[in-house]
Design an enzyme around this catalytic site. Sequence first.
Site, PDB file in Angstrom:
ATOM      1  N   HIS A   1       0.597  -0.801   0.451  1.00  0.00           N
ATOM      2  CA  HIS A   1      -0.081  -0.324  -0.166  1.00  0.00           C
ATOM      3  C   HIS A   1       0.809   1.137  -0.047  1.00  0.00           C
ATOM      4  O   HIS A   1       0.439   1.694  -0.726  1.00  0.00           O
ATOM      5  CB  HIS A   1      -1.009  -0.168   0.836  1.00  0.00           C
ATOM      6  CG  HIS A   1      -2.396  -0.678   1.065  1.00  0.00           C
ATOM      7  ND1 HIS A   1      -1.510  -2.386   1.963  1.00  0.00           N
ATOM      8  CD2 HIS A   1      -3.036  -1.151   0.722  1.00  0.00           C
ATOM      9  CE1 HIS A   1      -2.775  -3.040   2.153  1.00  0.00           C
ATOM     10  NE2 HIS A   1      -3.138  -2.385   0.765  1.00  0.00           N
TER      11      HIS A   1
ATOM     12  N   SER B   1      -2.051  -8.362   2.566  1.00  0.00           N
ATOM     13  CA  SER B   1      -3.157  -8.378   3.725  1.00  0.00           C
ATOM     14  C   SER B   1      -3.063 -10.411   4.574  1.00  0.00           C
ATOM     15  O   SER B   1      -3.347 -10.310   5.583  1.00  0.00           O
ATOM     16  CB  SER B   1      -3.806  -7.384   4.002  1.00  0.00           C
ATOM     17  OG  SER B   1      -4.060  -6.267   3.507  1.00  0.00           O
TER      18      SER B   1
END
Length: 277
Positions: free
Chosen positions: A36, A185
């Site tokens: 990210h 994630s």
Amino acid sequence: MQIVRTGEELSQALVQLRQSGTVALVPTMGALHRGHLELIDQARRRARHVVASIFVNPLQFGQGEDFARYPRQERLDYQMLKAAQVALTWVPQVEHVYPEGFATTVRVAGVSERWEGEARPGHFDGVATAVAKLLLAVRPDMAIFGEKDFQQLAVIRRMVADLNLPVEVVGVPTVREEDGLALSSRNAYLSADERQRALALPRALEVARDAIVSGAPVAATLAQARDRLAHSDFAKVDYLALVDAHTLEPLDQPAGDMRLIAAAQIGSTRLIDNLPL
Ligand code: PAF
């Protein structure tokens, strides 16, 4: 960094930002990692202001999927976004995105139907609907997505073109751990042992890519790669395919812009990965 939760707060904050330059949106579901941060970095290079959103979108999780246990770490996410010089973080509430009586779905035919679309029915309807709403609310000059979710990126590009949404979609190459595992994630779900064995996924893709690039027959190469995964304790290989990079249609021989894509399950964790050729 400003953190806003309501639509009104968002609109007000955006008026201010837009006065002084372009805006890039980085939509996320939180549980941020270096992947990210790379999206934010790329956003910062392209636009004056970076806006991030954090929304764990219930609509893109199927029944029995990991919505309830999806990693949530809001405080740490805020720290990371602030350190990455994000100007504004929007944390929409579910009732705002999907108000009482909500009945509209954005469905992208074709490119969303195979692969993840088949393994996770309704998933891309959920993604497209949420992303359309995020884009309409923020109206950014550009929106940044990772190539890690390669089919998602193709679905979003198709949707933006079809709806004439005035936004540039930017795809950013996957960030990997030093040993090659794509950052996700969901890697947080892996046990130490599974984490080690998960490496077989990028390895299988690399071996298949090298073979195809040097002229090996596609079908046999893909079959070998699937075997390799099965023998590395991936309990289930959903798919491992060579596809057209724009339509995601399978290819039985090399042609044009191509991508190798795969999804497989190790323990109770489903991992996806892909490589350009
Ligand atoms: O890739 C993700 O994190 C999500 O699918 C996205 C694009 C934020 C939509 O919910």
